[in-house]
Design a protein around this motif. Structure first.
Motif, PDB file in Angstrom:
ATOM      1  N   GLN A  17     -25.243   8.615  13.023  1.00  0.00           N
ATOM      2  CA  GLN A  17     -25.569   9.877  13.689  1.00  0.00           C
ATOM      3  C   GLN A  17     -26.113   9.589  15.082  1.00  0.00           C
ATOM      4  OE1 GLN A  17     -29.116  11.883  12.439  1.00  0.00           O
ATOM      5  NE2 GLN A  17     -28.293  13.915  12.803  1.00  0.00           N
ATOM      6  N   LEU A  18     -25.621  10.355  16.055  1.00  0.00           N
ATOM      7  CA  LEU A  18     -26.167  10.287  17.412  1.00  0.00           C
ATOM      8  C   LEU A  18     -26.925  11.589  17.639  1.00  0.00           C
ATOM      9  CD1 LEU A  18     -24.162   9.195  20.528  1.00  0.00           C
ATOM     10  CD2 LEU A  18     -25.553  11.246  20.607  1.00  0.00           C
ATOM     11  N   THR A  19     -28.228  11.505  17.862  1.00  0.00           N
ATOM     12  CA  THR A  19     -28.981  12.745  18.110  1.00  0.00           C
ATOM     13  C   THR A  19     -29.300  12.835  19.591  1.00  0.00           C
ATOM     14  OG1 THR A  19     -31.068  11.662  17.620  1.00  0.00           O
ATOM     15  CG2 THR A  19     -30.070  12.877  15.829  1.00  0.00           C
ATOM     16  N   TRP A  20     -29.329  14.067  20.083  1.00  0.00           N
ATOM     17  CA  TRP A  20     -29.495  14.293  21.515  1.00  0.00           C
ATOM     18  C   TRP A  20     -30.371  15.533  21.704  1.00  0.00           C
ATOM     19  CZ3 TRP A  20     -27.528  10.671  24.678  1.00  0.00           C
ATOM     20  CH2 TRP A  20     -27.554  10.921  26.043  1.00  0.00           C
ATOM     21  N   PRO A  21     -31.442  15.421  22.493  1.00  0.00           N
ATOM     22  CA  PRO A  21     -32.320  16.586  22.664  1.00  0.00           C
ATOM     23  C   PRO A  21     -31.825  17.554  23.732  1.00  0.00           C
ATOM     24  CG  PRO A  21     -33.204  14.710  23.854  1.00  0.00           C
ATOM     25  CD  PRO A  21     -31.922  14.245  23.219  1.00  0.00           C
ATOM     26  N   THR A  22     -32.127  18.833  23.569  1.00  0.00           N
ATOM     27  CA  THR A  22     -31.890  19.798  24.634  1.00  0.00           C
ATOM     28  C   THR A  22     -33.042  20.794  24.627  1.00  0.00           C
ATOM     29  OG1 THR A  22     -30.432  21.519  25.500  1.00  0.00           O
ATOM     30  CG2 THR A  22     -30.435  21.244  23.127  1.00  0.00           C
ATOM     31  N   ALA A  23     -33.424  21.252  25.821  1.00  0.00           N
ATOM     32  CA  ALA A  23     -34.484  22.256  25.900  1.00  0.00           C
ATOM     33  C   ALA A  23     -33.970  23.595  25.390  1.00  0.00           C
ATOM     34  CB  ALA A  23     -34.972  22.384  27.341  1.00  0.00           C
ATOM     35  N   GLY A  24     -32.628  23.761  25.370  1.00  0.00           N
ATOM     36  CA  GLY A  24     -32.054  24.972  24.791  1.00  0.00           C
ATOM     37  C   GLY A  24     -31.980  26.146  25.755  1.00  0.00           C
ATOM     38  N   ARG A  25     -31.967  25.864  27.063  1.00  0.00           N
ATOM     39  CA  ARG A  25     -31.751  26.958  28.022  1.00  0.00           C
ATOM     40  C   ARG A  25     -30.255  27.130  28.194  1.00  0.00           C
ATOM     41  NH1 ARG A  25     -36.687  24.812  30.051  1.00  0.00           N
ATOM     42  NH2 ARG A  25     -35.605  23.119  31.087  1.00  0.00           N
ATOM     43  N   GLU A  26     -29.789  28.385  28.272  1.00  0.00           N
ATOM     44  CA  GLU A  26     -28.384  28.695  28.037  1.00  0.00           C
ATOM     45  C   GLU A  26     -27.368  27.735  28.666  1.00  0.00           C
ATOM     46  OE1 GLU A  26     -27.148  32.719  28.690  1.00  0.00           O
ATOM     47  OE2 GLU A  26     -25.204  32.365  27.791  1.00  0.00           O
ATOM     48  N   GLU A  27     -27.281  27.662  29.985  1.00  0.00           N
ATOM     49  CA  GLU A  27     -26.206  26.841  30.525  1.00  0.00           C
ATOM     50  C   GLU A  27     -26.557  25.354  30.555  1.00  0.00           C
ATOM     51  OE1 GLU A  27     -22.972  27.755  30.795  1.00  0.00           O
ATOM     52  OE2 GLU A  27     -23.577  29.730  30.120  1.00  0.00           O
ATOM     53  N   GLU A  28     -27.882  25.034  30.551  1.00  0.00           N
ATOM     54  CA  GLU A  28     -28.271  23.611  30.492  1.00  0.00           C
ATOM     55  C   GLU A  28     -27.859  22.986  29.153  1.00  0.00           C
ATOM     56  OE1 GLU A  28     -32.446  22.875  31.399  1.00  0.00           O
ATOM     57  OE2 GLU A  28     -32.278  24.370  32.987  1.00  0.00           O
ATOM     58  N   GLU A  29     -27.803  23.831  28.103  1.00  0.00           N
ATOM     59  CA  GLU A  29     -27.386  23.316  26.795  1.00  0.00           C
ATOM     60  C   GLU A  29     -26.013  22.673  26.902  1.00  0.00           C
ATOM     61  OE1 GLU A  29     -29.236  25.769  23.125  1.00  0.00           O
ATOM     62  OE2 GLU A  29     -27.445  26.605  23.996  1.00  0.00           O
ATOM     63  N   LEU A  30     -25.181  23.260  27.766  1.00  0.00           N
ATOM     64  CA  LEU A  30     -23.815  22.757  27.874  1.00  0.00           C
ATOM     65  C   LEU A  30     -23.775  21.401  28.554  1.00  0.00           C
ATOM     66  CD1 LEU A  30     -22.020  26.073  28.766  1.00  0.00           C
ATOM     67  CD2 LEU A  30     -22.106  24.905  26.574  1.00  0.00           C
ATOM     68  N   SER A  31     -24.612  21.212  29.587  1.00  0.00           N
ATOM     69  CA  SER A  31     -24.584  19.892  30.215  1.00  0.00           C
ATOM     70  C   SER A  31     -25.219  18.868  29.289  1.00  0.00           C
ATOM     71  CB  SER A  31     -25.212  19.914  31.617  1.00  0.00           C
ATOM     72  OG  SER A  31     -26.572  20.128  31.520  1.00  0.00           O
ATOM     73  N   ASP A  32     -26.204  19.310  28.478  1.00  0.00           N
ATOM     74  CA  ASP A  32     -26.779  18.389  27.490  1.00  0.00           C
ATOM     75  C   ASP A  32     -25.728  18.013  26.441  1.00  0.00           C
ATOM     76  OD1 ASP A  32     -29.232  18.458  28.748  1.00  0.00           O
ATOM     77  OD2 ASP A  32     -30.014  20.068  27.503  1.00  0.00           O
ATOM     78  N   LEU A  33     -24.945  19.003  26.017  1.00  0.00           N
ATOM     79  CA  LEU A  33     -23.889  18.715  25.033  1.00  0.00           C
ATOM     80  C   LEU A  33     -22.859  17.749  25.632  1.00  0.00           C
ATOM     81  CD1 LEU A  33     -22.429  19.169  22.361  1.00  0.00           C
ATOM     82  CD2 LEU A  33     -21.376  21.209  23.349  1.00  0.00           C
ATOM     83  N   SER A  34     -22.507  17.983  26.878  1.00  0.00           N
ATOM     84  CA  SER A  34     -21.552  17.107  27.551  1.00  0.00           C
ATOM     85  C   SER A  34     -22.094  15.677  27.622  1.00  0.00           C
ATOM     86  CB  SER A  34     -21.281  17.666  28.956  1.00  0.00           C
ATOM     87  OG  SER A  34     -20.368  16.853  29.612  1.00  0.00           O
ATOM     88  N   ASP A  35     -23.393  15.547  27.928  1.00  0.00           N
ATOM     89  CA  ASP A  35     -24.004  14.209  27.984  1.00  0.00           C
ATOM     90  C   ASP A  35     -23.987  13.556  26.597  1.00  0.00           C
ATOM     91  OD1 ASP A  35     -24.538  14.657  30.638  1.00  0.00           O
ATOM     92  OD2 ASP A  35     -26.664  15.114  30.362  1.00  0.00           O
ATOM     93  N   ALA A  36     -24.254  14.356  25.558  1.00  0.00           N
ATOM     94  CA  ALA A  36     -24.260  13.818  24.190  1.00  0.00           C
ATOM     95  C   ALA A  36     -22.869  13.296  23.821  1.00  0.00           C
ATOM     96  CB  ALA A  36     -24.692  14.899  23.204  1.00  0.00           C
ATOM     97  N   ILE A  37     -21.844  14.088  24.182  1.00  0.00           N
ATOM     98  CA  ILE A  37     -20.468  13.682  23.851  1.00  0.00           C
ATOM     99  C   ILE A  37     -20.091  12.428  24.643  1.00  0.00           C
ATOM    100  CG2 ILE A  37     -18.044  14.385  24.013  1.00  0.00           C
ATOM    101  CD1 ILE A  37     -19.029  17.287  23.414  1.00  0.00           C
ATOM    102  N   ALA A  38     -20.492  12.387  25.919  1.00  0.00           N
ATOM    103  CA  ALA A  38     -20.206  11.199  26.738  1.00  0.00           C
ATOM    104  C   ALA A  38     -20.883   9.965  26.135  1.00  0.00           C
ATOM    105  CB  ALA A  38     -20.676  11.430  28.171  1.00  0.00           C
ATOM    106  N   ALA A  39     -22.099  10.146  25.600  1.00  0.00           N
ATOM    107  CA  ALA A  39     -22.802   9.026  24.965  1.00  0.00           C
ATOM    108  C   ALA A  39     -22.051   8.566  23.711  1.00  0.00           C
ATOM    109  CB  ALA A  39     -24.231   9.434  24.617  1.00  0.00           C
ATOM    110  N   ALA A  40     -21.426   9.525  23.009  1.00  0.00           N
ATOM    111  CA  ALA A  40     -20.649   9.176  21.810  1.00  0.00           C
ATOM    112  C   ALA A  40     -19.369   8.418  22.189  1.00  0.00           C
ATOM    113  CB  ALA A  40     -20.310  10.430  21.013  1.00  0.00           C
ATOM    114  N   VAL A  41     -18.813   8.740  23.357  1.00  0.00           N
ATOM    115  CA  VAL A  41     -17.643   7.986  23.848  1.00  0.00           C
ATOM    116  C   VAL A  41     -18.078   6.547  24.123  1.00  0.00           C
ATOM    117  CG1 VAL A  41     -15.981   7.737  25.748  1.00  0.00           C
ATOM    118  CG2 VAL A  41     -16.519  10.020  24.848  1.00  0.00           C
TER     119      VAL A  41
END
Lengths: 183, 226
Positions: free
Chosen positions: B61-85
């Motif tokens: 499992q790769l866990t990734w934190p986000t503050a959960g602010r609407e559009e920042e969540e997306l860049s956090d998700l993108s960073d999480a996916i890039a880390a999984a790559v």
């Protein structure tokens, strides 16, 4: 029988759940007879037995269908209704002499129906879900049904029931597949 | 193809993972942990316990934190996916999206930017058929959150079985709720299933309920042999 053709990069891919099963599900819920087949496994007999044919979409990164247009030459002389969805529309464009052109779009957007057809009905605006890297140019002898010449949303052969739509009808526009089933 | 599954521990991410394991190879589960309880993108209750499911199915499992602010969540998700790559060599991403165009379109855009495949193997699935499939395939799913009228307290912490699916079907017909909860009406957690090598036992949990909003918060849980 509706022949639902899977255009994904291999038979039984993970994408089939997303692009083929929802279309087959619309036919199933309507009580229509249908068969699902991958484009690499189509047979003359299967095509012959179908009353109508739907070519489904694929994942954004999937481009194999566009490199194997030779496998779709049977469409040229088909005398039954056919509906191409997204990748399926691109296949129809290529088979009939139009082009497949880079034109990425993801998400919901308005669609202007500009010409009345049996499938999409009278001119009006609807909303549809888009998921494509490529669009099409109109093949000779085809009418622009929705969108504009530089961004074709739907087309139809001027004579035959050959329809293409670039958006995904399983999202908010299931009526299009139901209507096609009743043409 | 090596895939990463966006993973909350809820039924949709677990079942999407099952489908991905049948056709491809799942090399990691990507869990974005939001600090915002009303996250736009990410399932929040009990998400910290998703690590137990990862261990139970035997996938890193790769866990990734986000503050959960609407559009920042997306860049956090993108960073999480890039880390999984980088970390797991994934070539594609799998989500449990069923109807949410909001969620699906955003993940599609991130995958396009990162040149990854994107798979949504539950897309547009018939929700009642899907719930029955979960039961018939042996998934043990509990309801960990209810957030809509007319879901009463009896649903909080309840196990999804055929009787409960019947109740959800009746509520769908009368009140137009999404029976699988994708409109945010219901959140779930999976304790066992055919891809689990061990099952999860909840040792302590707290139940809260008021005005058609209830949570079943897991306080302590462990893996046990099946």
């Amino acid at each position: 029988m509706i022949l639902v053709v899977d255009l994904c990069f291999k038979p039984l891919s993970l994408s089939k759940y997303e692009f083929v099963d929802p279309i087959a599900g619309i036919a199933k819920r309507k009580g229509s007879e249908y068969e699902v087949v991958h484009f690499s496994e189509l047979t003359e007999n299967g095509i012959e037995r179908a009353d109508r044919i739907i070519l489904c979409g694929t994942a954004l990164k999937d481009g194999l269908y566009a490199r194997r247009i030779d496998l779709f030459s049977w469409i040229r002389d088909l005398d039954k209704p056919i509906l191409g969805i997204c990748a399926g529309m691109q296949v129809l464009a290529a088979v009939f002499g139009g082009g497949i052109v880079p034109q990425p779009k993801i998400g919901l957007d308005g669609i202007d129906i500009v010409k009345e057809t049996d499938l999409l009905g009278p001119p009006r605006s609807i909303e549809g879900y888009h998921l494509h890297n490529f669009g099409v140019t109109l093949p000779p002898g085809f009418d622009l049904v929705a969108g504009r010449p530089g961004e074709v949303e739907a087309f139809k052969d001027a004579e035959r029931a050959v329809y293409g739509i670039i958006f995904h009808p399983e999202v908010r526009n299931r009526w299009i597949v139901e209507k096609f089933d009743a043409l | 193809m090596l895939l990463g599954v966006l993973f909350s521990g809820g039924k949709d991410s677990v079942y999407a993972c099952r489908r991905a394991m049948e056709t491809d190879s799942v090399s990691c589960l990507i869990t974005v942990v939001s600090q915002n309880p009303d996250s736009y993108m990410f399932h929040t209750p009990n998400v910290v316990w998703a690590k137990l499911i990862a261990e139970a199915v035997g996938i890193p499992q790769l866990t990734w934190p986000t503050a959960g602010r609407e559009e920042e969540e997306l860049s956090d998700l993108s960073d999480a996916i890039a880390a999984a790559v980088d970390g797991y060599g994934i070539e594609g991403v799998v989500t449990g999206a069923i109807e949410s165009v909001y969620q699906a379109a955003r993940v599609q855009r991130i995958c396009r930017e990162l040149d990854l495949w994107c798979y949504n193997p539950l897309w547009q699935i018939d929700q009642l058929e899907y719930l029955r499939l979960l039961v018939s395939e042996g998934f043990e799913v509990i309801i960990t959150g209810v957030f809509a009228y007319p879901l009463d307290e009896s649903f909080v912490g309840a196990r999804i079985d055929l009787d409960l699916i019947g109740e959800l079907e009746a509520l769908r017909d009368r009140y137009a709720i999404n029976p699988s909860g994708e409109g945010g009406e219901i959140e779930t957690f999976v304790l066992d299933g055919p891809i689990f090598k061990k099952r999860i036992e909840i040792l302590r949990a707290e139940k809260t309920y008021e005005n058609y909003r209830g949570r079943f918060s897991i306080g302590e849980a462990r893996l046990v042999e099946k």
